[in-house]
Scaffold this motif. Structure first.
Motif, mmCIF file in Angstrom:
data_model
loop_
_atom_site.group_PDB
_atom_site.id
_atom_site.type_symbol
_atom_site.label_atom_id
_atom_site.label_comp_id
_atom_site.label_asym_id
_atom_site.label_seq_id
_atom_site.Cartn_x
_atom_site.Cartn_y
_atom_site.Cartn_z
ATOM 1 N N LEU A 252 0.848 -1.178 0.000
ATOM 2 C CA LEU A 252 0.000 0.000 0.000
ATOM 3 C C LEU A 252 0.891 1.239 0.000
ATOM 4 N N PHE A 253 0.444 2.305 -0.662
ATOM 5 C CA PHE A 253 1.254 3.513 -0.754
ATOM 6 C C PHE A 253 0.431 4.740 -0.357
ATOM 7 N N PRO A 254 0.975 5.570 0.552
ATOM 8 C CA PRO A 254 0.283 6.819 0.895
ATOM 9 C C PRO A 254 0.588 7.895 -0.141
ATOM 10 N N VAL A 255 -0.402 8.722 -0.435
ATOM 11 C CA VAL A 255 -0.225 9.870 -1.324
ATOM 12 C C VAL A 255 -0.768 11.095 -0.588
ATOM 13 N N ILE A 256 0.113 12.030 -0.260
ATOM 14 C CA ILE A 256 -0.300 13.261 0.407
ATOM 15 C C ILE A 256 -0.789 14.225 -0.666
ATOM 16 N N LEU A 257 -2.066 14.591 -0.594
ATOM 17 C CA LEU A 257 -2.682 15.451 -1.595
ATOM 18 C C LEU A 257 -2.742 16.897 -1.129
ATOM 19 N N SER A 258 -2.627 17.818 -2.065
ATOM 20 C CA SER A 258 -2.757 19.237 -1.763
ATOM 21 C C SER A 258 -4.207 19.565 -1.416
ATOM 22 N N THR A 259 -4.433 20.763 -0.888
ATOM 23 C CA THR A 259 -5.774 21.130 -0.442
ATOM 24 C C THR A 259 -6.779 21.161 -1.587
ATOM 25 N N ASP A 260 -6.297 21.406 -2.827
ATOM 26 C CA ASP A 260 -7.202 21.408 -3.986
ATOM 27 C C ASP A 260 -7.202 20.070 -4.717
ATOM 28 N N TYR A 261 -6.487 19.089 -4.192
ATOM 29 C CA TYR A 261 -6.428 17.736 -4.757
ATOM 30 C C TYR A 261 -5.828 17.718 -6.170
ATOM 31 N N LEU A 262 -4.951 18.665 -6.462
ATOM 32 C CA LEU A 262 -4.334 18.703 -7.793
ATOM 33 C C LEU A 262 -2.870 18.317 -7.784
ATOM 34 N N GLN A 263 -2.295 18.159 -6.593
ATOM 35 C CA GLN A 263 -0.902 17.735 -6.459
ATOM 36 C C GLN A 263 -0.851 16.585 -5.472
ATOM 37 N N GLY A 264 0.066 15.649 -5.692
ATOM 38 C CA GLY A 264 0.201 14.523 -4.788
ATOM 39 C C GLY A 264 1.634 14.063 -4.654
ATOM 40 N N THR A 265 2.026 13.778 -3.420
ATOM 41 C CA THR A 265 3.365 13.260 -3.151
ATOM 42 C C THR A 265 3.237 11.828 -2.661
ATOM 43 N N VAL A 266 3.819 10.901 -3.412
ATOM 44 C CA VAL A 266 3.731 9.484 -3.091
ATOM 45 C C VAL A 266 4.826 9.128 -2.099
ATOM 46 N N GLY A 267 4.433 8.505 -0.989
ATOM 47 C CA GLY A 267 5.377 8.110 0.042
ATOM 48 C C GLY A 267 5.820 6.662 -0.096
ATOM 49 N N ALA A 268 6.478 6.167 0.951
ATOM 50 C CA ALA A 268 7.015 4.806 0.939
ATOM 51 C C ALA A 268 5.896 3.787 1.127
ATOM 52 N N GLY A 269 6.044 2.660 0.455
ATOM 53 C CA GLY A 269 5.058 1.592 0.577
ATOM 54 C C GLY A 269 5.124 0.904 1.926
ATOM 55 N N PHE A 270 4.006 0.292 2.332
ATOM 56 C CA PHE A 270 3.965 -0.454 3.589
ATOM 57 C C PHE A 270 3.054 -1.657 3.425
ATOM 58 N N GLY A 271 3.151 -2.566 4.390
ATOM 59 C CA GLY A 271 2.397 -3.814 4.341
ATOM 60 C C GLY A 271 3.312 -4.961 3.958
ATOM 61 N N GLU A 272 3.341 -6.002 4.801
ATOM 62 C CA GLU A 272 4.234 -7.133 4.571
ATOM 63 C C GLU A 272 3.457 -8.375 4.156
ATOM 64 N N ASN A 273 4.100 -9.163 3.312
ATOM 65 C CA ASN A 273 3.567 -10.475 2.903
ATOM 66 C C ASN A 273 2.196 -10.381 2.247
ATOM 67 N N LEU A 274 1.943 -9.295 1.543
ATOM 68 C CA LEU A 274 0.709 -9.177 0.789
ATOM 69 C C LEU A 274 0.857 -9.907 -0.539
#
Length: 315
Positions: A252-274
């Motif tokens: 799974l990957f988190p994406v931090i979105l801007s207040t207008d939802y037009l920009q996104g920063t993808v973070g590090a993946g998480f979750g093991e043995n999926l």
């Protein structure tokens, strides 16, 4: 503030928090790290969580069956049989505030809604809109259900505000310039709704791109990412944090979105043995993540049995 105003305020808070039943967290403990799903041809895909009752529903690509699973004990029961409901396959699932379960019919090009007892309330055959289709995922507002089609460039919509749901409509049609589709593979997949219900967010699996769609004007904007989320499948939005289940990446990957939802920063993946994780539902501090193993369905490599739903702590 007088007592009446306080009561009204509390009711408004409750209504806003409960517009989509499986988007509400509850106090029930999610006890198991992995929930076994019976059946060697089940291949789970969609999931919906009833936080007030402590059950999740998981659907089968292989049989169309939908199981009900207790998050405290792991006990499973058949909620709705695919064969008796004329449902050979099952993709995305969502619960509404009336306890009805909305079901995406995948490559069968159908939509269904089930009563709280598992009986079929209504069935929509979409062949009048497209001869073939792939109804993949669904999200609910306080009035509408919106559906993605991974094969055709449109979104469907159904009015869900009454006891008897409305008719399906081809709500939005888009072009290659607006949302490019690949000629092969899964295109529009997971779908989410912003907290103010102003925008839909859709992921295209083949490109790893995210799109913001205005629910009032139908205007489409690409969300500019620092890196694509290739193989993006299920989505979960918590205010301005979007979580993307990337099936081929097994995380799974988190994406931090801007207040207008037009920009996104993808973070590090998480979750093991999926194992080719498809969709997820939030349950307190965890995600319940479906290990679909769809990459093992047609190939020579058999699936790892039993099929499972994993408990993944949210960072």
């Amino acid at each position: 503030m007088n007592h009446y105003s306080a009561l009204v305020g509390l009711c408004l808070v409750w209504l806003l928090g409960a517009c989509v039943k499986d988007h509400v967290d509850g106090p029930i403990e999610v006890s198991l790290e992995r929930y076994p799903i019976p059946g060697d041809n089940f291949f789970p895909e969609g999931i919906a969580y009833d936080s007030t009752a402590g059950f999740f529903y998981v659907g089968s690509i292989g049989t169309g069956d939908i199981l009900k699973v207790n998050v405290q004990t792991g006990q499973t029961s058949l909620f709705s049989a695919g064969a008796s409901s004329n449902r050979p396959t099952c993709n995305g699932l969502k619960l509404d505030t009336k306890g009805r379960l909305w079901v995406c019919g995948g490559t069968q090009n159908k939509i269904q809604v089930l009563n709280p007892d598992g009986s079929l309330l209504k069935n929509w055959d979409l062949t009048s809109f497209a001869t073939t289709g792939f109804v993949n995922d669904v999200i609910l507002s306080d009035r509408y259900a919106y559906f993605t089609d991974s094969q055709n460039q449109h979104l469907y919509r159904i009015d869900v505000s009454t006891d008897q749901p409305g008719e399906v409509e081809e709500w939005l049609t888009f072009t290659q310039d607006q949302i490019p589709f690949a000629t092969t593979g899964v295109n529009a997949n997971g779908i989410e709704l912003t907290e103010d219900q102003k925008y839909l967010i859709v992921v295209v699996s083949t490109s790893g791109k995210l799109y913001r769609i205005d629910t009032a004007t139908k205007a489409i904007s690409e969300i500019q990412l620092n890196t694509p989320v290739m193989a993006g499948d299920g989505l979960w939005l918590d205010r301005h944090m979007l979580y993307v289940s990337r099936n081929a990446v097994n995380q799974l990957f988190p994406v931090i979105l801007s207040t207008d939802y037009l920009q996104g920063t993808v973070g590090a993946g998480f979750g093991e043995n999926l194992l080719f994780n498809t969709t997820m539902a939030k349950a307190g501090p965890y995600f319940l993540v479906v290990n679909g193993q769809l990459n093992r369905r047609m190939g020579s490599t058999p699936p790892v049995l039993p099929f499972t739903v994993s408990r993944v702590r949210i960072p």
